[in-house]
Design a protein around this motif. Structure first.
Motif, short mmCIF file in Angstrom:
data_model
loop_
_atom_site.label_atom_id
_atom_site.label_comp_id
_atom_site.label_asym_id
_atom_site.label_seq_id
_atom_site.Cartn_x
_atom_site.Cartn_y
_atom_site.Cartn_z
N ASP A 161 -48.95 -47.46 16.12
CA ASP A 161 -48.42 -46.12 16.40
C ASP A 161 -49.50 -45.25 17.03
N ILE A 162 -50.68 -45.22 16.42
CA ILE A 162 -51.77 -44.40 16.94
C ILE A 162 -52.20 -44.87 18.32
N ASN A 163 -52.36 -46.18 18.48
CA ASN A 163 -52.80 -46.72 19.77
C ASN A 163 -51.82 -46.40 20.90
N SER A 164 -50.53 -46.55 20.64
CA SER A 164 -49.53 -46.32 21.68
C SER A 164 -49.53 -44.86 22.14
N VAL A 165 -49.70 -43.94 21.19
CA VAL A 165 -49.70 -42.52 21.54
C VAL A 165 -50.99 -42.17 22.30
N LEU A 166 -52.13 -42.66 21.82
CA LEU A 166 -53.39 -42.40 22.54
C LEU A 166 -53.32 -42.94 23.96
N LEU A 167 -52.81 -44.15 24.11
CA LEU A 167 -52.73 -44.75 25.44
C LEU A 167 -51.89 -43.89 26.37
N LYS A 168 -50.79 -43.36 25.88
CA LYS A 168 -49.92 -42.52 26.70
C LYS A 168 -50.68 -41.31 27.24
N TYR A 169 -51.48 -40.68 26.38
CA TYR A 169 -52.19 -39.48 26.82
C TYR A 169 -53.40 -39.81 27.68
N PHE A 170 -54.05 -40.93 27.42
CA PHE A 170 -55.14 -41.33 28.30
C PHE A 170 -54.61 -41.77 29.67
N GLN A 171 -53.44 -42.36 29.71
CA GLN A 171 -52.82 -42.70 31.00
C GLN A 171 -52.49 -41.43 31.78
N LEU A 172 -51.99 -40.42 31.08
CA LEU A 172 -51.70 -39.15 31.73
C LEU A 172 -52.98 -38.50 32.24
N ALA A 173 -54.06 -38.60 31.47
CA ALA A 173 -55.35 -38.05 31.91
C ALA A 173 -55.84 -38.77 33.16
N ALA A 174 -55.65 -40.09 33.21
CA ALA A 174 -56.06 -40.85 34.39
C ALA A 174 -55.24 -40.44 35.60
N GLU A 175 -53.94 -40.24 35.43
CA GLU A 175 -53.07 -39.81 36.52
C GLU A 175 -53.48 -38.44 37.04
N ASN A 176 -53.97 -37.59 36.15
CA ASN A 176 -54.42 -36.25 36.52
C ASN A 176 -55.87 -36.22 36.97
N ARG A 177 -56.47 -37.43 37.09
CA ARG A 177 -57.88 -37.57 37.50
C ARG A 177 -58.84 -36.83 36.56
N GLN A 178 -58.49 -36.81 35.28
CA GLN A 178 -59.34 -36.15 34.28
C GLN A 178 -60.16 -37.15 33.47
N LEU A 179 -59.91 -38.43 33.67
CA LEU A 179 -60.61 -39.47 32.91
C LEU A 179 -61.71 -40.06 33.76
N ALA A 180 -62.88 -40.26 33.16
CA ALA A 180 -64.02 -40.82 33.88
C ALA A 180 -63.77 -42.28 34.23
N SER A 181 -64.80 -43.08 34.36
CA SER A 181 -64.69 -44.41 34.94
C SER A 181 -63.93 -45.41 34.09
N LEU A 182 -63.77 -45.18 32.79
CA LEU A 182 -63.06 -46.12 31.94
C LEU A 182 -61.57 -46.13 32.25
N SER A 183 -60.94 -47.28 32.04
CA SER A 183 -59.50 -47.37 32.16
C SER A 183 -58.85 -46.71 30.95
N PRO A 184 -57.58 -46.33 31.04
CA PRO A 184 -56.90 -45.76 29.87
C PRO A 184 -56.93 -46.71 28.67
N GLU A 185 -56.80 -48.01 28.95
CA GLU A 185 -56.83 -48.99 27.86
C GLU A 185 -58.19 -49.03 27.17
N ALA A 186 -59.26 -49.02 27.97
CA ALA A 186 -60.61 -49.05 27.40
C ALA A 186 -60.90 -47.75 26.65
N ALA A 187 -60.46 -46.63 27.20
CA ALA A 187 -60.67 -45.35 26.53
C ALA A 187 -59.92 -45.32 25.19
N THR A 188 -58.72 -45.88 25.17
CA THR A 188 -57.95 -45.94 23.93
C THR A 188 -58.65 -46.79 22.89
N ASP A 189 -59.15 -47.97 23.30
CA ASP A 189 -59.86 -48.85 22.37
C ASP A 189 -61.08 -48.16 21.78
N LEU A 190 -61.85 -47.50 22.63
CA LEU A 190 -63.07 -46.82 22.18
C LEU A 190 -62.74 -45.67 21.24
#
Length: 203
Positions: free
Chosen positions: A135-164
């Motif tokens: 549950d936690i992972n799926s929600v985090l991934l959704k928001y990190f994917q949105l951050a990536a789409e908005n170009r707000q996430l640094a070099s990590l992929s949304p998946e890697a950011a979620t894992d970290l």
């Protein structure tokens, strides 16, 4: 009269869950009997069976009193923040989660699930923990994917950011749960989340 009877039944049910929580915390789930729970609540075992099918049913009722889907914390964040600043939404939701986890009942129940519960009968603590984790992972991934789409996430992929991020939250929470007297989860958690988000945020 019927309304009063319904209210009394609800109060009895809550008292039994309270007693189960205290007995599970003291003795562990496997070593606690329904008879012990009934006696601790000042009731008969028949009262337990009136409200619950078995110990597993009572255990799940205890969990349901405190469990909140991770998404609910994000639903409390302002919509404009969640849509336009997903990393800020993560920060705010996590801080809300830390404060909620520090509430005495939430802390006790999570401690029981993690450290006072063994696999037996219809109770599978590993499966329950895995469900929470997913549950936690799926929600985090959704928001990190949105951050990536908005170009707000640094070099990590949304998946890697979620894992970290999830690994950080898990380590922080489990360490605090074992020794809550050492630090405030909300205070240390807020600092760690803000530091990590600073590293993950695209400059």
């Amino acid at each position: 009269m019927a309304r009063r009877t319904k209210a009394e039944a609800a109060a009895t049910r809550e008292a039994l869950i309270d007693a189960a929580e205290e007995m599970f915390m003291e003795h562990g789930v496997a070593r606690t009997s329904l008879e012990q729970i009934a006696r601790h609540a000042g009731m008969t075992r028949g009262a337990v069976y009136w409200h619950f099918k078995n110990k597993a049913d009572l255990f799940h009722a205890m969990l349901e009193r405190v469990h909140m889907p991770f998404q609910n914390l994000f639903d409390e964040v302002d919509d404009s923040v969640a849509d336009n600043c997903p990393l800020e939404a993560i920060r705010q939701a996590c801080i809300k989660g830390f404060a909620r986890a520090e509430q005495p009942r939430n802390k006790r129940v999570h401690f029981i699930l993690m450290y006072r519960c063994e696999f037996f009968s219809d109770i599978d603590p590993q499966a329950m923990q895995e469900e929470i984790s997913q549950d936690i992972n799926s929600v985090l991934l959704k928001y990190f994917q949105l951050a990536a789409e908005n170009r707000q996430l640094a070099s990590l992929s949304p998946e890697a950011a979620t894992d970290l991020f999830y690994a950080t939250l898990t380590g922080l929470f489990n360490g605090w749960l074992r020794h809550p007297e050492l630090y405030s989860l909300e205070a240390r958690g807020t600092q760690m989340v803000e530091n990590l988000l600073h590293l993950l945020r695209n400059a």
